[in-house]
Design a protein around this motif. Structure first.
Motif, PDB file in Angstrom:
ATOM      1  N   VAL A 163       0.838  -1.201   0.000  1.00 54.93           N
ATOM      2  CA  VAL A 163       0.000   0.000   0.000  1.00 54.93           C
ATOM      3  C   VAL A 163       0.871   1.249   0.000  1.00 54.93           C
ATOM      4  N   TYR A 164       1.898   1.243   0.823  1.00 51.50           N
ATOM      5  CA  TYR A 164       2.794   2.395   0.898  1.00 51.50           C
ATOM      6  C   TYR A 164       3.553   2.586  -0.406  1.00 51.50           C
ATOM      7  N   ASP A 165       4.030   1.496  -0.991  1.00 51.21           N
ATOM      8  CA  ASP A 165       4.818   1.605  -2.220  1.00 51.21           C
ATOM      9  C   ASP A 165       3.974   2.027  -3.415  1.00 51.21           C
ATOM     10  N   VAL A 166       2.691   1.673  -3.425  1.00 53.82           N
ATOM     11  CA  VAL A 166       1.809   2.184  -4.479  1.00 53.82           C
ATOM     12  C   VAL A 166       1.763   3.703  -4.414  1.00 53.82           C
ATOM     13  N   CYS A 167       1.653   4.221  -3.204  1.00 49.29           N
ATOM     14  CA  CYS A 167       1.599   5.678  -3.032  1.00 49.29           C
ATOM     15  C   CYS A 167       2.910   6.339  -3.449  1.00 49.29           C
ATOM     16  N   THR A 168       4.027   5.724  -3.107  1.00 47.43           N
ATOM     17  CA  THR A 168       5.310   6.304  -3.517  1.00 47.43           C
ATOM     18  C   THR A 168       5.495   6.184  -5.026  1.00 47.43           C
ATOM     19  N   TYR A 172       6.558   8.920  -7.751  1.00 39.89           N
ATOM     20  CA  TYR A 172       7.709   8.649  -8.628  1.00 39.89           C
ATOM     21  C   TYR A 172       7.351   8.903 -10.088  1.00 39.89           C
ATOM     22  N   VAL A 173       6.185   8.427 -10.510  1.00 36.38           N
ATOM     23  CA  VAL A 173       5.763   8.596 -11.905  1.00 36.38           C
ATOM     24  C   VAL A 173       5.565  10.069 -12.233  1.00 36.38           C
ATOM     25  N   ALA A 174       4.925  10.807 -11.320  1.00 32.60           N
ATOM     26  CA  ALA A 174       4.662  12.224 -11.576  1.00 32.60           C
ATOM     27  C   ALA A 174       5.943  13.048 -11.583  1.00 32.60           C
ATOM     28  N   ALA A 175       6.946  12.613 -10.827  1.00 28.03           N
ATOM     29  CA  ALA A 175       8.168  13.401 -10.680  1.00 28.03           C
ATOM     30  C   ALA A 175       9.212  13.108 -11.756  1.00 28.03           C
ATOM     31  N   LYS A 176       8.989  12.091 -12.586  1.00 29.71           N
ATOM     32  CA  LYS A 176       9.959  11.820 -13.654  1.00 29.71           C
ATOM     33  C   LYS A 176       9.965  12.983 -14.639  1.00 29.71           C
ATOM     34  N   PRO A 177      11.139  13.321 -15.199  1.00 27.64           N
ATOM     35  CA  PRO A 177      11.234  14.485 -16.092  1.00 27.64           C
ATOM     36  C   PRO A 177      10.312  14.379 -17.302  1.00 27.64           C
ATOM     37  N   ILE A 178       9.816  15.521 -17.750  1.00 28.60           N
ATOM     38  CA  ILE A 178       9.038  15.579 -18.983  1.00 28.60           C
ATOM     39  C   ILE A 178       9.984  15.751 -20.165  1.00 28.60           C
ATOM     40  N   PHE A 186       5.496  17.132 -13.638  1.00 26.15           N
ATOM     41  CA  PHE A 186       4.087  17.222 -13.298  1.00 26.15           C
ATOM     42  C   PHE A 186       3.843  17.559 -11.833  1.00 26.15           C
ATOM     43  N   ALA A 187       4.844  17.413 -10.985  1.00 28.59           N
ATOM     44  CA  ALA A 187       4.625  17.601  -9.554  1.00 28.59           C
ATOM     45  C   ALA A 187       5.539  18.641  -8.913  1.00 28.59           C
TER      46      ALA A 187
END
Length: 320
Positions: A163-168, A172-178, A186-187
């Motif tokens: 559950v915790y790792d899903v949240c992280t 992680y996905v939002a913070a990857k470079p565009i 995105f974040a």
């Protein structure tokens, strides 16, 4: 005034759509049909339509994505998703919108966040216990995508995560470079920072409530201006650390292990750390700490997810 693309996309995201994959929508049939409209257990209908909670309809989104699926979320994967009505929310419309409670989501609750300094010992212990439980419990609601190729349905690979790792993973996905690491993502590094993280914390809290059945759970805040030193760096809260910055037992967080997947393998061997910098072995931790869940990954199957064993490779990441 022009609105930055990443802020616009944030506002377009539907409630409950934070770039994570509900288990029901990680099936091959759902991916091939591009439909993520899970059945709500409360009435046995997709999106709780029989109860008037929502209906399955064409997804709202930018409709673009290309190589970066975040630019078209959720339309990069699904053309139809649950559109929840009124006070209902969630990937199957089985939850209440933020601020509402009760079986019919009619009870409005005003949340007043408390500071850690205002919480008694039992409340602090509950916070730590909930976080430890979230780290040790595989999420029954979501899986994470670990494929390198997000544009080919046949190549999708999903992985169980706590559950915790899903949240992280969402962060992680939002913070990857565009485009580049020095430009806004995105974040972070832009006007979406405060709004995105507010929404992210609400998602995190909901997942903890699902896990613990504690409807009154809310994350506290830490007022770091009240102390000259780190007054949460104790065994009672976030854990004490040694001179090198490593957390020490008996803090449950000292036993946590980080699992990441580098985008490319390292080009040269990593330097060995001095012995005093090595993480403590598992034998150093008390036996009462929760065991780490066994993790599985699978390829979507027409009859449901078929777990297969995977192994961790420090340089390559997760591989079947």
């Amino acid at each position: 005034m022009r609105v930055p693309l990443f802020l616009l996309l944030l506002l377009l995201l539907p409630p409950g759509g934070s770039a994570q994959f509900p288990r029901a929508c990680a099936q091959l049939a759902a991916l091939r049909s591009r439909t993520c409209c899970p059945v709500w257990e409360g009435d046995g209908s997709p999106c709780g339509e029989r109860s008037g909670r929502g209906r399955c309809r064409a997804s709202r989104g930018p409709g673009v994505g290309g190589r970066d699926f975040r630019l078209g979320w959720p339309t990069s994967f699904y053309g139809r998703t649950c559109a929840c009505r009124g006070r209902f929310s969630g990937f199957d419309c089985g939850e209440c919108r933020d601020g509402y409670r009760g079986s019919d989501c009619r009870r409005w609750v005003l949340t007043v966040r408390r500071g850690l300094h205002e919480m008694d010992r039992a409340q602090r212990r509950r916070l730590v216990d909930y976080l430890a439980r979230a780290k040790a419990t595989v999420s029954p609601r979501y899986v994470v995508l670990i494929s390198r190729n997000a544009s080919d349905v046949g190549s999708y690979r999903f992985r169980d995560a706590s559950v915790y790792d899903v949240c992280t993973w969402v962060h992680y996905v939002a913070a990857k470079p565009i485009s580049t690491r020095r430009r806004p993502n995105f974040a972070h590094m832009g006007p979406a920072f405060a709004v995105w993280h507010r929404r992210y914390l609400l998602f995190f809290e909901k997942e903890i409530r699902h896990l613990t059945s504690d409807e009154d759970f809310h994350l506290p805040y830490w007022d770091w201006t009240r102390a000259a030193a780190c007054d949460i760096c104790t065994d009672e809260l976030m854990g004490a650390n040694d001179e090198d910055g490593y957390l020490l037992p008996p803090s449950p967080f000292a036993s946590w292990r980080v699992r990441s997947r580098p985008s490319t393998p390292p080009t040269k061997p990593q330097p060995r750390l001095p012995p005093k910098h090595k993480p403590l072995p598992d034998s150093a931790f008390p036996p009462y700490l929760p065991e780490r869940p066994s993790l599985t990954a699978w390829r979507p199957q027409s009859t449901g997810p078929s777990p297969v064993a995977i192994e961790w490779n420090e340089s390559q990441g997760w591989h079947p």
